[in-house]
Design a protein around this motif. Structure first.
Motif, PDB file in Angstrom:
ATOM      1  N   CYS A 369      17.373  14.298   7.372  1.00 60.81           N
ATOM      2  CA  CYS A 369      16.395  14.255   7.645  1.00 60.81           C
ATOM      3  C   CYS A 369      15.041  14.113   6.129  1.00 60.81           C
ATOM      4  O   CYS A 369      14.662  14.225   4.886  1.00 60.81           O
ATOM      5  N   THR A 370      14.124  12.640   6.391  1.00 62.47           N
ATOM      6  CA  THR A 370      13.200  12.447   5.713  1.00 62.47           C
ATOM      7  C   THR A 370      11.966  13.491   5.541  1.00 62.47           C
ATOM      8  O   THR A 370      11.112  13.074   4.649  1.00 62.47           O
ATOM      9  N   HIS A 371      11.406  13.881   6.496  1.00 61.07           N
ATOM     10  CA  HIS A 371      10.626  14.521   5.950  1.00 61.07           C
ATOM     11  C   HIS A 371      11.031  16.226   5.627  1.00 61.07           C
ATOM     12  O   HIS A 371       9.697  16.510   4.778  1.00 61.07           O
ATOM     13  N   SER A 426      19.007  17.095   7.854  1.00 63.00           N
ATOM     14  CA  SER A 426      18.670  17.851   9.509  1.00 63.00           C
ATOM     15  C   SER A 426      19.050  18.674  10.717  1.00 63.00           C
ATOM     16  O   SER A 426      20.177  19.534   9.907  1.00 63.00           O
ATOM     17  N   GLU A 429      14.972  21.032  12.810  1.00 64.73           N
ATOM     18  CA  GLU A 429      14.404  20.595  13.550  1.00 64.73           C
ATOM     19  C   GLU A 429      14.323  21.189  14.856  1.00 64.73           C
ATOM     20  O   GLU A 429      13.506  21.066  15.377  1.00 64.73           O
ATOM     21  N   MET A 441       9.652  21.124  14.930  1.00 59.67           N
ATOM     22  CA  MET A 441       9.193  20.647  14.275  1.00 59.67           C
ATOM     23  C   MET A 441       9.413  18.790  14.775  1.00 59.67           C
ATOM     24  O   MET A 441       8.909  17.596  14.290  1.00 59.67           O
ATOM     25  N   TYR A 442      10.370  18.635  15.574  1.00 62.54           N
ATOM     26  CA  TYR A 442      11.085  17.346  16.589  1.00 62.54           C
ATOM     27  C   TYR A 442       9.845  17.019  16.878  1.00 62.54           C
ATOM     28  O   TYR A 442       9.676  15.445  16.503  1.00 62.54           O
ATOM     29  N   CYS A 445       6.369  16.052  14.387  1.00 56.53           N
ATOM     30  CA  CYS A 445       7.031  15.067  13.022  1.00 56.53           C
ATOM     31  C   CYS A 445       6.862  13.389  13.000  1.00 56.53           C
ATOM     32  O   CYS A 445       7.227  12.605  13.767  1.00 56.53           O
ATOM     33  N   TYR A 447       7.370  10.981  10.895  1.00 55.46           N
ATOM     34  CA  TYR A 447       8.221  10.309  10.405  1.00 55.46           C
ATOM     35  C   TYR A 447       8.893  10.473  11.629  1.00 55.46           C
ATOM     36  O   TYR A 447       9.236   8.981  11.908  1.00 55.46           O
ATOM     37  N   ARG A 448       9.306  10.716  13.100  1.00 53.16           N
ATOM     38  CA  ARG A 448       9.753  10.598  13.849  1.00 53.16           C
ATOM     39  C   ARG A 448       8.801   9.670  14.621  1.00 53.16           C
ATOM     40  O   ARG A 448       9.376   8.544  15.130  1.00 53.16           O
ATOM     41  N   CYS A 453      12.658   8.419  11.457  1.00 52.56           N
ATOM     42  CA  CYS A 453      13.457   9.306  11.319  1.00 52.56           C
ATOM     43  C   CYS A 453      15.312   9.279  11.630  1.00 52.56           C
ATOM     44  O   CYS A 453      15.340   8.404  12.831  1.00 52.56           O
ATOM     45  N   VAL A 455      17.374  10.396  12.979  1.00 49.25           N
ATOM     46  CA  VAL A 455      17.954  11.421  13.691  1.00 49.25           C
ATOM     47  C   VAL A 455      17.688  10.993  14.946  1.00 49.25           C
ATOM     48  O   VAL A 455      18.176  10.546  16.048  1.00 49.25           O
TER      49      VAL A 455
HETATM   50  S1  SF4 Z   1      12.252  14.569  13.727  1.00 53.86           S
HETATM   51 FE1  SF4 Z   1      13.593  13.531  11.771  1.00 53.86          FE
HETATM   52  S2  SF4 Z   1      12.272  13.173  10.017  1.00 53.86           S
HETATM   53 FE2  SF4 Z   1      11.162  14.668  11.656  1.00 53.86          FE
HETATM   54  S3  SF4 Z   1      12.010  17.443  10.851  1.00 53.86           S
HETATM   55 FE3  SF4 Z   1      13.688  16.068  12.455  1.00 53.86          FE
HETATM   56  S4  SF4 Z   1      15.143  14.834  11.062  1.00 53.86           S
HETATM   57 FE4  SF4 Z   1      13.349  15.333  10.118  1.00 53.86          FE
END
Ligand code: SF4
Length: 1018
Positions: A369-371, A426, A429, A441-442, A445, A447-448, A453, A455
């Motif tokens: 998970c980059t976040h 991961s 999220e 979180m997903y 996020c 990053y997504r 992301c 995932v």
């Molecule tokens: S969406 Fe991706 S990067 Fe963001 S918290 Fe979830 S797994 Fe991590």
């Protein structure tokens, strides 16, 4: 002018064994080098003053005659010390070698650079980190006469130089992160990384501190991400798309080759005679089109499912582009899934000339998970990292920059490194947020949203793929989610389906252990001995203080003065929860002690008691109504209720903190609003709270003693194996039992998740039938009686001979062990090794090992025992490289999925693998069956035998043999069931004395033999 490289010493020793205190040095080699220039060398044999074990002579080639006239170590120690000076010492697992030198006062304070450690960090995906494998991965030629000191020293130096070159490509910001990991000073790489940072900063004229350029800062504040994401390969993935020439070479097999050599036998019509590939294809097509389940036993050797996959891919290929057909393939584990994607599927696709798109879908928590990585991953949340955790994080840090998929399966993580992965994986999220307005979180996020992301990128690939490869656990994880990706794919093939119910049991199991519970509480918050505070709450303190500045703490720990009264009371609540956990586990310890010491007179029985206690320590205490008769049960219940309440208080405060962080961020008072760290901390809190909730639920179910769907038991921690260890346990965690839970009837779970309307599922396994009937497997997997079943068998079955000695005692009878050892010695001598022996317990293995090793070694045959001389993988490696070897294996040797280099000339089965009924899940299942012998233990033993023989015996084109040294297979009524469940073979019954002669005849005289089918008592 460029600065000169440092001078270093590469070093390697050959020794009589692995124990620094007991073993002696045989040979020393050292090279003084600067960059790639060799400045000087040192080399000497050493007289060990004792005999050289045969195993060492075989592996190193150092025989006693080579050491005639060699000096003792003290005669060369001064010269060696002078050579080494105080330069850093480089070598593979160098602390081991230096441990021997330090006993003699040599190399006392030199810094060490371990190429093993460096390789695990810089080459994170290798399946093994022995020196040869690392060198091979770096493109360095590995000499054939390895395992001599100078050869290995040169190799270690070359490996170091190649790894060092790789390190130069690591950017300074990451190197600084690694150099500042909160790791113990004893971790040798910490010193090395710090040295490198200093050198890099000097050469680049930088004074220190992270380099965040203005572009990065703007990026962070505009997009809500850490600018360092730009240095990750995922940010430049277009550049990284592999060109066709970069793809792995495909082993080309023709279609005819894939289709030949098999016979297809339907369960229902044995009389019709064998059928071929066409029949299999037709049956599978029917299942796919009618969307019904289908059982397929594939026993062609070496865990090979090519016949099943070929039919499935043929069906997939007959598709029109507008409505492509899709298939999910689930393997037993990640290694098998990787092999399938990299080798098996490309081979079949090449033969079929198809180009079906393939994607991998990992199990829950299977992606980086980059976040989280840019959130709290590298921050101190629960105490100093161990050396292994630090190494794990360093490895992950380097890998995170290079990976395009972020899949855990790309990595080789040693067991101690797994906690490092848990910090960044991961999975958290999808946990619903305590503040519904904030979304998960997903959902929130950045990053997504910006495409960084792993995932969501993997999910996209899965949506577009025709073949989705996953693992058993991955499939169960996905299908149990509300937003399943795989549920919409109507056809599935489950490989290694004979392991599916065990995998499902493992998947459904939960553990409540003291270290984990403690770690979770400490991750939320803990007061340190110096009065400061650490953990997620400490990091979040600035944002959580009323009218606080927002943002998160820049320091790892925080003083009491920086907390407001609410935060102080929260830390107090966590402390109380920890005390309750201490008291609860103390009571559980007392409970298991009472159980272990039932019949307390044993306590005074001296050595006899010691032996019994040793055996009992491994005994599980199943939580049934009977446990309430133990005196301390009422205390356990009382303490559980207190713990339960306090855990709930911690869960509540974690939720409040999470809400506070999310609320603060919405109001925009964050000091560092660009990095998304507050949101990251909030989801870390949600993740820990969710785990605490799960453990609390487990405790509630277990201690109520009224749950009939799951089985619960307590077991002493595995590392306590002797009575004396039990008496001298010191750390609290060492004294604590673990509470386990597992589903009893996995068939119901499988049925609910897998056997849904409108889905076709092919269950393909190497061992699905018992006496040619699939009824037992149907019942295990929750299938209807009418589910069709086919067997695919090899036409080469006649070249394997099954031999049973008729005149040996049954296991447990007097003389059995002696006769077994005699037979093993006889066979191994006449075949000059080439034997793999399977035992049903490690104790039996060790006892045979001790008896046969001296005799066989005197005859020039190397005997290696699993767990004594290494892991199964290491043993198979030696088996591949050396001649005249006998392997003794147990456990993982029976049903492992490691690749076997070549089938042994003789597979020796010491006894039939009947399952042990004192294992709580097995006992709970057995209680639901009236005839345990015929309906459970014998079918399970039959399938285990079949699977082992398929893997170890049927993987070659030459003749070989299996000896079953357990005459119950012909003397007992139930033996008939096992015998008739084995794959087809040539068969013979002989007296024990004739075993080796018969084997030699079979292997060397290639004439046809008249078959003498074994007959068993009915
Ligand atoms: S969406 Fe991706 S990067 Fe963001 S918290 Fe979830 S797994 Fe991590």
């Amino acid at each position: 002018m460029a600065k000169k490289s440092a001078i270093r010493i590469a070093l390697d020793l050959e020794t009589t064994g692995l124990h620094t205190e007991q073993d002696a040095i045989l040979e020393v080699a050292a090279i003084k080098f600067q960059g790639s220039d060799i400045l000087d060398t040192f080399e000497s044999f050493v007289s060990p003053g004792r005999s050289i074990p045969y195993r060492v002579q075989r592996l190193t080639g150092i025989k006693p005659e080579l050491l005639v006239g060699a000096p003792p170590f003290d005669a060369i120690s001064k010269k060696l010390q002078h050579f080494i000076g105080d330069y850093p010492i480089v070598g593979h697992s160098i602390p081991f070698d230096v441990g021997f030198l330090r006993r003699w006062g040599v190399a006392r304070a030199n810094p060490l650079v371990d190429t093993f450690e460096l390789a695990t960090v810089l080459l994170p995906s290798l399946s093994s980190y022995n020196l040869g494998q690392v060198a091979h991965a770096l493109g360095i030629q590995v000499p054939v006469d390895r395992h001599r000191a100078m050869v290995d020293t040169v190799l270690a130096m070359k490996v170091f130089l190649a790894l060092y070159e790789r390190l130069q490509a690591v950017d300074l910001a990451l190197l600084q992160d690694l150099a500042h990991l909160d790791a113990p000073r004893s971790w040798s790489l910490l010193h090395f990384f710090r040295q490198e940072v200093r050198l890099r900063q000097e050469s680049e004229g930088i004074a220190g501190g992270l380099m965040r350029g203005s572009l990065g800062d703007r990026f962070a504040s505009q997009l809500g991400m850490d600018p360092r994401i730009l240095s990750f390969a995922i940010a430049r993935r277009q550049e990284h798309e592999p060109s066709p020439s970069e793809l792995l070479p495909v082993e080309t097999t023709s279609l005819t080759e894939l289709q030949k050599d098999i016979e297809v036998i339907p369960e229902e019509s044995q009389a019709e005679g064998p059928m071929d590939h066409e029949a299999l294809y037709a049956a599978m097509r029917t299942s796919f089109e009618q969307k019904t389940p289908f059982l397929l036993e594939v026993t062609v050797g070496n865990n090979d499912y090519a016949p099943a996959l070929l039919s499935a891919l043929e069906w997939l290929s007959e598709t029109d582009d507008a409505a492509p057909r899709r298939l999910v393939v689930a393997c037993a584990n990640q290694q098998s899934a990787r092999r399938l994607i990299e080798t098996t599927l490309p081979g079949i696709q090449a033969a079929l000339k198809s180009k079906l798109s393939v994607a991998y879908w990992a199990e829950k928590g299977g992606y980086l998970c980059t976040h989280r990585w840019f959130g709290a991953a590298l921050r101190r949340t629960s105490g100093e990292l161990t050396a292994e955790q630090a190494r794990g994080l360093a490895k992950l840090g380097l890998w995170a920059q290079q990976t395009l998929t972020g899949e855990r399966s790309e990595l080789t993580l040693l067991p101690q490194e797994v906690t490092a992965w848990e910090r960044i994986s991961s999975g958290i999220e999808q946990i619903p947020s305590a503040d519904p307005r904030a979304g998960s979180m997903y959902q929130r996020c950045m990053y997504r949203r910006k495409g960084y992301c792993f995932v969501s990128n993997a999910a996209e690939r899965v949506r577009n793929a025709q073949i989705v490869v996953t693992t058993h656990a991955g499939l169960l994880d996905d299908l149990s989610q509300a937003h399943s990706l795989l549920a919409e794919i109507p056809t599935r093939m489950i490989l290694d389906a004979d392991l599916l119910d065990e995998e499902c049991a493992r998947w459904s199991s939960v553990e409540l252990d003291y270290p984990r519970l403690y770690r979770l509480l400490n991750t939320i918050g803990a007061e340190l001995a110096d009065g400061r505070y650490q953990g997620l709450l400490a990091l979040a303190a600035p944002a959580l203080r009323e009218n606080g500045p927002g943002g998160i703490s820049r320091t790892q720990t925080i003083a009491k003065a920086d907390l407001d009264s609410r935060l102080v009371s929260w830390f107090q609540t966590i402390k109380q929860a920890r005390s309750s956990v201490d008291a609860l586990f103390g009571a559980l310890q007392q409970l298991t002690d009472e159980f272990l010491h039932q019949g307390g007179r044993d306590r005074r029985d001296g050595p006899r008691h010691s032996h019994r206690l040793h055996e009992r320590l491994d005994q599980p205490l199943r939580l049934t109504s009977q446990v309430s008769n133990l005196p301390s049960w009422s205390n356990v219940i009382q303490l559980w209720h207190q713990t339960e309440q306090r855990l709930q208080q911690v869960i509540d405060l974690a939720q409040k903190a999470e809400k506070g962080l999310l609320g603060g961020q919405r109001q925009g008072n964050a000091r560092d609003k660009g990095s998304g760290e507050e949101s990251s901390l909030a989801s870390e809190l949600a993740g820990v709270a969710s785990q605490l909730r799960e453990l609390k639920h487990l405790g509630q179910q277990a201690f109520s003693l009224s749950d009939s769907e799951n089985v619960y038991w307590l077991r002493q921690t595995q590392n306590i194996t002797t009575a004396s260890q039990m008496q001298h346990r010191t750390s609290p965690a060492e004294q604590m039992p673990v509470l386990y839970a597992q589903t009893i009837q996995t068939s119901q779970l499988l049925r609910r998740l897998l056997l849904t309307e409108g889905k076709a599922t092919v269950f393909a396994g190497a061992a699905l039938s018992v006496e040619q009937s699939f009824a037992f497997t149907r019942q295990r997997l929750g299938l209807e009686d009418g589910c069709p079943a086919y067997s695919v068998v090899s036409k080469r079955h006649k070249q394997t001979l099954l031999l049973v000695p008729s005149d040996v005692p049954e296991p447990n009878a007097p003389q059995y062990q002696r006769r077994l050892e005699e037979a093993l010695i006889q066979i191994a001598t006449s075949l000059e090794g080439q034997v793999v022996a399977l035992f049903t317990s490690h104790a039996a293995l060790r006892s045979s090992y001790a008896a046969i090793k001296p005799v066989l070694e005197a005859r020039g045959i190397l005997v290696l025992g699993q767990g004594i001389d290494g892991s199964p993988r290491h043993l198979w490696q030696v088996y591949k490289e050396q001649e005249r070897v006998v392997l003794l294996g147990a456990g993982g040797f029976w049903e492992g999925t490691d690749e076997v280099p070549h089938s042994p000339a003789c597979l020796f089965v010491a006894r039939l693998p009947m399952p042990v009924l004192n294992d709580p899940p097995m006992a709970a299942r057995a209680e639901l069956i009236s005839d345990q012998l015929h309906q459970l233990t014998v079918p399970l033993a039959s399938l285990r035998m079949r699977r082992a023989l398929n893997r170890l015996a049927w993987n070659d084109t030459r003749r070989n043999a299996i000896v079953i040294f357990d005459r119950r297979i012909i003397s007992k009524e139930y033996g008939s069931m096992i015998l008739h469940s084995l794959p087809r073979s040539s068969q013979r019954q002989v007296i024990a004395q004739e075993l080796s002669e018969t084997l030699l005849d079979w292997l060397t005289v290639m004439d046809a033999w008249e078959d003498e089918p074994l007959t068993a008592q009915k």
